[in-house]
Design an enzyme around this catalytic site. Structure first.
Site, short mmCIF file in Angstrom:
data_model
loop_
_atom_site.label_atom_id
_atom_site.label_comp_id
_atom_site.label_asym_id
_atom_site.label_seq_id
_atom_site.Cartn_x
_atom_site.Cartn_y
_atom_site.Cartn_z
N GLY A 65 -3.87 8.07 11.75
CA GLY A 65 -2.51 8.74 10.79
C GLY A 65 -2.06 8.05 10.38
O GLY A 65 -2.13 6.95 10.08
N SER A 66 -0.12 8.13 10.52
CA SER A 66 0.82 8.36 10.00
C SER A 66 1.48 6.81 10.52
O SER A 66 1.14 6.71 12.42
CB SER A 66 1.70 9.28 10.15
#
Length: 592
Positions: A65-66
């Site tokens: 993810g991020s």
């Protein structure tokens, strides 16, 4: 004393620690998945949801993810809620970078180990772990002894490097261009060594994700760079910050968040970055071209740049992005090269009926989880002609569940117009065949709400494009929003002005929508989301995943048209899209 199991490890960040073992075989995004102030795992889709990291040895295959995971981990180290150590199946630059920056700025650290998939599997069911340098011992029970770690320095290290350096690189490293550039070069080289790079390359532009406020440590880092005289060396844009810098007071944001969050943005602009504040820099006039070597952070932007634009960037962690912008130099590794951009997984789609815009974020979310860190090559969309908004939505959801910085769609994305171009000759790929029934499982996972009521409609994650505004204006024309529903759209300032000039904003504001710039839904909370609101609706696969953990509300996920209908009625229809209905048993199709 129980007999430990000893494992061979690679030390990414040296150190010594011990603690109860917290194990999961699913990657974890620290941004949106871990509370940076308390250390709680808040990703409600993760098997460790509700667990606390503080003082425990966290074992996960990798991050995902991020790119902001590095900032969250640095924050946890700074405030004392970090895990005692990280044990990873595969090296993860995002999490490792967070530890390295904490070392440099706060003189605090924790050991990070990479142990490989086979050894990682052996951790399942173990109760306790002990790390001492490059040694990892795991126990079935908590040991009772007087263990003392060996002397393992975490700060002192050999500053020589096997990486080929230019005269300019040496000048940066020796401090000839100031302390900020020197520190930045030290971090760039440390990550380059961990990645196995042999030399550095020049980059043409940067996009900074580290301007998000995750807590006091993120502001201190940025202000420290300014005090050291930091100036970017390449054109640099800024990601969404944590508030609408012009209107946060008007929106009712607490000054305890508004002031430091705005100050972080100011600090990066003081370093020479442009006032862009968007998580969709590919919508700006400055977007890179195919083949450009760039340094972008923000996971959805990285995936879009590589996959849709054909530019070349890694999934750069927060803080490494600004370090490269300050030096103009990046490790020549990964997707900057040809071979690592090749596909590693073949994905075959089922026969599909007519699609709506909910299909692409759902597919991206599902394939991201399926691919893990592998770059997929997707077959089955050759005749569908997904547009740029479809690819934006796909890429954002893909980046939420995958660690890969790139995807290929056969006949669609530029490097896979001829799929043979992204295949290694004579190297068969593993094949994943997706059924509609598989997509139905992911649909139900994103639709976490059990109540048909809708209090808030969330649009613009990633930031809205001009064409999305055009579509929304068409859907809103001659209609009025339900008075008890908040419909809010996040976007960049540049796109907002384009949409206003095109006449779309008048229609949308007449409908009753709220426009928010500079920030994005991954940072928005109360009071933009009313305190009494219990249920959100969104067309974003990314936000449907993160919202339950970030803002504590359940979510309806559906198409843009369904979102507008719900804004008018305060009710989610609960209908499955027509293309997904064949996944249901025949007797159930009449009820959707």
């Amino acid at each position: 004393m129980p007999r430990p199991t000893s494992l061979t490890v690679r030390s990414l960040v040296p150190g010594a620690a011990q603690g109860a073992l917290l194990f999961a075989d699913v990657g974890l995004s620290f941004w949106g998945g871990v509370d940076p102030l308390r250390g709680e795992i808040i990703d409600r889709h993760h098997p460790l949801s509700g667990e606390y990291l503080t003082g425990r040895v966290l074992a996960i295959p990798s991050g995902r993810g991020s790119c902001t995971g590095s900032s969250v981990l640095m924050e946890l180290i700074s405030n004392g809620h970090a895990p005692a150590a990280l044990v990873l199946a595969e090296a993860d630059e995002i999490l490792t970078l967070g530890v390295l920056v904490a070392q440099m700025i706060f003189e605090r650290s924790l050991p990070v180990l990479c142990i490989g998939s086979e050894a990682f599997a052996a951790l399942r069911g173990k109760a306790f772990a002990r790390i001492d340098g490059a040694s990892l011992a795991v126990f079935d029970h908590i040991p009772v002894d007087n263990w003392q770690p060996s002397e393992t320095p975490t700060q002192a290290r050999d500053t020589s490097t096997a990486i080929e350096l230019s005269e300019f690189d040496h000048a940066l490293l020796n401090g000839a261009h100031g302390k900020a550039a020197q520190m930045a070069m030290q971090i760039v080289l440390r990550l380059a060594e961990l990645q196995g790079a042999q030399r550095l390359i020049d980059v043409t532009q940067a996009h900074i994700d580290g301007c998000i406020y995750t807590g006091p440590a993120s502001l201190r880092f940025a202000q420290q760079l300014v005090q050291w005289g930091a100036k970017v060396r390449v054109p640099t844009t800024l990601n969404s910050i944590s508030v609408d810098q012009r209107r946060w007071r008007e929106l009712g944001i607490d000054p305890l968040l508004g002031e430091p969050a705005s100050a972080v943005g100011d600090a990066y602009m003081a370093m020479g970055a442009q006032l862009s504040f968007t998580c969709a820099p590919y919508l700006l006039d400055s977007a890179p071209k195919a083949g450009d070597q760039i340094v972008w952070a923000e996971s959805n932007a990285v995936v879009y740049a590589n996959s849709v634009l054909g530019a070349r960037t890694l999934k750069y962690p927060d803080y490494l992005d600004i370090c490269i912008a300050l030096t103009g130099r990046a490790p020549l590794i990964g997707c900057h090269l040809d071979a690592p951009r090749k596909a590693r997984l073949r994905v075959e789609l089922p026969k599909l009926a007519e699609l709506d815009d909910a299909f692409y974020p759902l597919l991206g979310y599902h394939i991201g989880a399926l691919a893990g860190s592998r770059i997929p090559l997707i077959f089955g969309l050759e005749q569908r002609q997904p547009d740029l908004d479809d690819l934006k939505a796909f890429g954002a959801a893909f980046a939420t569940t995958s660690a890969a910085p790139l995807f290929h769609i056969a006949g669609v994305t530029p490097e896979a117009l001829d799929p043979a171009q992204v295949l290694e000759p004579d190297t068969p790929l593993p094949v994943a065949t997706i059924r509609l029934e598989d997509l139905l499982v992911s649909w139900r996972e994103l639709n976490s709400a059990r109540d048909n009521r809708v209090d808030v409609v969330s649009l613009g994650n990633p930031h809205f494009s001009l064409s999305e505004f055009a579509r929304l204006a068409q859907l809103c024309r001659d209609r009025v929003k339900h008075p008890e529903v908040v419909l809010a759209i996040t976007c960049g300032r540049a796109v907002l002005e384009q949409a206003r000039d095109a006449g779309y904003i008048d229609v949308i504001e007449t409908f009753g929508a709220t426009l928010v710039t500079d920030t994005c839904w991954c940072m928005l909370g109360e009071p933009v989301i009313p305190r009494a609101a219990t249920t959100l609706m969104t067309n974003s696969g990314k936000y449907a995943h993160y919202a339950p953990g970030l803002v504590g509300r359940n979510v309806h996920f559906a198409s843009l048209a369904e979102c507008v209908d719900a804004a008018c009625t305060a009710t989610a229809s609960g209908r499955l899209p027509s293309w997904l209905q064949p996944a249901l048993p025949m007797e159930n199709r009449s009820h959707v």
